[in-house]
Motif scaffolding. Structure first.
Motif, short mmCIF file in Angstrom:
data_model
loop_
_atom_site.label_atom_id
_atom_site.label_comp_id
_atom_site.label_asym_id
_atom_site.label_seq_id
_atom_site.Cartn_x
_atom_site.Cartn_y
_atom_site.Cartn_z
N LYS A 267 2.90 4.73 -9.90
CA LYS A 267 3.33 5.27 -8.61
C LYS A 267 4.46 4.41 -8.04
O LYS A 267 5.48 4.91 -7.55
CB LYS A 267 2.15 5.31 -7.64
CG LYS A 267 2.47 5.92 -6.29
CD LYS A 267 1.27 6.28 -5.43
CE LYS A 267 0.19 5.25 -5.36
NZ LYS A 267 -0.86 5.55 -4.36
N ALA A 268 4.30 3.08 -8.15
CA ALA A 268 5.29 2.17 -7.58
C ALA A 268 6.65 2.34 -8.26
O ALA A 268 7.69 2.29 -7.60
CB ALA A 268 4.81 0.72 -7.70
N SER B 32 1.65 -6.36 -7.99
CA SER B 32 0.27 -5.92 -7.81
C SER B 32 -0.28 -6.63 -6.57
O SER B 32 0.32 -7.58 -6.06
CB SER B 32 -0.56 -6.30 -9.03
OG SER B 32 -0.61 -7.72 -9.12
N TYR B 33 -1.45 -6.18 -6.09
CA TYR B 33 -2.06 -6.85 -4.93
C TYR B 33 -2.34 -8.32 -5.24
O TYR B 33 -2.12 -9.19 -4.39
CB TYR B 33 -3.38 -6.14 -4.54
CG TYR B 33 -3.16 -4.73 -4.02
CD1 TYR B 33 -2.41 -4.50 -2.88
CD2 TYR B 33 -3.71 -3.63 -4.69
CE1 TYR B 33 -2.20 -3.22 -2.40
CE2 TYR B 33 -3.51 -2.34 -4.21
CZ TYR B 33 -2.75 -2.14 -3.08
OH TYR B 33 -2.55 -0.87 -2.62
N SER C 209 1.53 -2.68 -4.78
CA SER C 209 0.71 -1.50 -5.03
C SER C 209 -0.28 -1.77 -6.15
O SER C 209 -0.05 -2.62 -7.01
CB SER C 209 1.64 -0.34 -5.43
OG SER C 209 0.89 0.72 -5.98
N SER D 243 -0.99 0.61 -8.17
CA SER D 243 -0.63 1.60 -9.19
C SER D 243 0.81 1.42 -9.62
O SER D 243 1.74 1.88 -8.96
CB SER D 243 -0.85 3.01 -8.62
OG SER D 243 -0.12 3.94 -9.37
N SER E 27 2.67 5.39 4.05
CA SER E 27 3.86 4.73 3.48
C SER E 27 4.79 5.74 2.82
O SER E 27 5.99 5.74 3.07
CB SER E 27 3.44 3.71 2.42
OG SER E 27 2.84 2.60 3.01
N LEU F 176 7.80 -3.62 -3.20
CA LEU F 176 6.58 -2.81 -3.09
C LEU F 176 5.40 -3.61 -3.61
O LEU F 176 5.52 -4.33 -4.60
CB LEU F 176 6.71 -1.52 -3.91
CG LEU F 176 7.88 -0.58 -3.58
CD1 LEU F 176 7.92 0.57 -4.60
CD2 LEU F 176 7.75 -0.03 -2.16
N LEU G 149 -2.72 -0.41 4.39
CA LEU G 149 -3.92 -0.38 3.54
C LEU G 149 -5.11 0.08 4.38
O LEU G 149 -5.01 0.14 5.61
CB LEU G 149 -4.20 -1.79 3.01
CG LEU G 149 -3.18 -2.33 2.00
CD1 LEU G 149 -3.34 -3.84 1.84
CD2 LEU G 149 -3.31 -1.61 0.66
N GLY H 291 0.84 -1.19 0.00
CA GLY H 291 0.00 0.00 0.00
C GLY H 291 0.88 1.24 0.00
O GLY H 291 1.67 1.44 0.93
N LEU H 292 0.77 2.04 -1.05
CA LEU H 292 1.60 3.24 -1.16
C LEU H 292 0.75 4.49 -0.99
O LEU H 292 0.70 5.36 -1.86
CB LEU H 292 2.35 3.25 -2.50
CG LEU H 292 3.31 2.09 -2.72
CD1 LEU H 292 3.97 2.19 -4.10
CD2 LEU H 292 4.38 2.04 -1.62
#
Ligand code: NAD
Length: 348
Positions: free
Chosen positions: A40-41, A57-58, A35, A37, A14, A33, A77, A9-10
């Motif tokens: 963003k990551a 990704s999640y 995330s 996005s 974070s 990471l 998160l 979670g960014l």
């Protein structure tokens, strides 16, 4: 050897607090990471020297299993997702540092403790104030008895939450309003300051009418806790007031006032007392340290030395049970007896 963390979670905590804090941390680093996005990551990874292959990704979080550099995850998160990601991290053998509030129900909190126990991974809840030097000095002064017996605690955590839509206004994602988000700091403080578990609570909650933000969640909660030693604690949290995060401790022979007790920075420590015939107020200077760095380094130390964290899952689970009782008291308009934890909630 620094312990490697995957940041899950960014969002603000974070990106604005924990990742910069890791620059000051001595025994911890970010190595992956997770995330929703990728753009963003990528930016965050570049800024902190995290390999682009270590961005997931999640959905693909389980790929962390195959990255030996990742020993632990940091979950930042929305509250309702803490349980799922804690269980998924435990299932792939990673230790879990989970943001507060631990969960949105006592059942979820208990399940998280059980999942980490089963998987033999450590679980710590990110109660940063318990690692912050001013709060620690307050604990020390209560235990030392140098101002006599502690009699009362006043703990306030109010802020202006703005009007932009956010998950914090959703009951499903946040679990509640001001109480689990910021009132939790007051609640948790009453427990670490006294070193006791409260016996009962009387709570009121209120939301100003006609404001869409308070459709699902409460704007404010006031609650009074009683402790076995006789200490009474008055706590106040709210989402629509000028920022104030002050704690006051009233002793037989003095008062400690701590502006910004629950803030990220800017803590102050004042002691009012009587010396002979003279009543005076002095400021105790306590060196400011990055509490996020202290917190995550504590968890890393525990992983390295195979020790129980100071704020393990049980500490979060107890607060979760107490918050459920606070809501019940407010709903029923009467004091409610509080559940005792099954064992000690805090490690060394
Ligand atoms: P935020 O809204 O800034 O970030 C949340 C992150 O989760 C975002 O990156 C968002 O994209 C992601 N996300 C994934 N699924 C989502 C969904 N369904 N809805 C919304 N966002 C989703 O929030 P934050 O302030 O960083 O808070 C994250 C956690 O950290 C919360 O549990 C919060 O209580 C905790 N927190 C702790 C502190 C502290 O001082 N310890 C401070 C702030 C927040």
């Amino acid at each position: 050897e620094r312990i490697g963390y995957a940041i899950i979670g960014l969002g603000r905590i974070s990106v604005e607090e924990m990742l910069p804090a890791l620059g000051e941390a001595k025994g911890s680093r970010a190595v992956a990471l997770v995330s929703g996005s990728p753009e963003k990551a990528r930016v965050v990874a570049r800024r902190y020297g995290i390999p682009q292959e270590a961005i997931h990704s999640y959905e693909e979080m389980e790929r962390l299993r195959d990255n030996p550099a990742v020993q632990a995850v940091y979950i930042a998160l929305p509250n309702a997702q803490h349980r799922e990601y804690t269980e998924r991290a435990a299932a792939i053998g990673k230790h879990v540092l989970c943001e507060k509030p631990m969960a949105t129900t006592p059942e979820d909190a208990a399940a998280m403790v059980a999942a980490c126990e089963r998987a033999r991974v450590k679980l710590m809840i990110a109660y940063r104030c318990q690692y912050e030097p001013n709060n620690r000095e307050a604990i020390r002064m209560v235990r030392s008895g140098e101002l006599g017996k502690l009699r009362f605690i006043e703990a306030t955590n109010v802020q202006s939450s703005g009007t932009a839509p956010q998950w914090r206004f959703s009951k499903a994602l946040a679990g509640g309003g001001a109480l689990p988000d910021i009132g939790l700091y007051c609640l948790n403080a009453t427990r670490y300051i006294t070193g006791e578990e409260p016996v009962d609570v009387f709570a009121r909650q209120y939301s100003p009418p006609g404001d869409a933000r308070w459709k699902e969640i409460e704007e404010s909660v006031a609650f009074t806790l009683r402790f076995p030693s006789g200490v009474m604690a008055n706590c106040l949290c709210g989402y629509d007031a000028f920022n104030d995060k002050t704690m006051r401790l009233h002793f037989e022979r003095g008062t400690i006032e701590m502006p910004n007790a629950f803030a990220y920075t800017g803590q102050q420590f004042y002691i009012a007392r009587r010396e002979g015939d003279v009543a005076g107020r002095l400021q105790k200077r306590i060196e400011e340290k990055n509490q996020f760095a202290l917190e995550i380094d504590h968890f890393s130390d525990c992983i390295r030395a195979d020790r129980r964290p100071h704020t393990p899952g049980e500490e979060g689970a107890q607060d979760q049970a107490l918050m459920a009782a606070i809501y019940r008291s407010a709903a029923e308009g009467r004091p409610v007896e509080l559940p005792r934890p099954p064992g000690p909630t805090r490690g060394p």
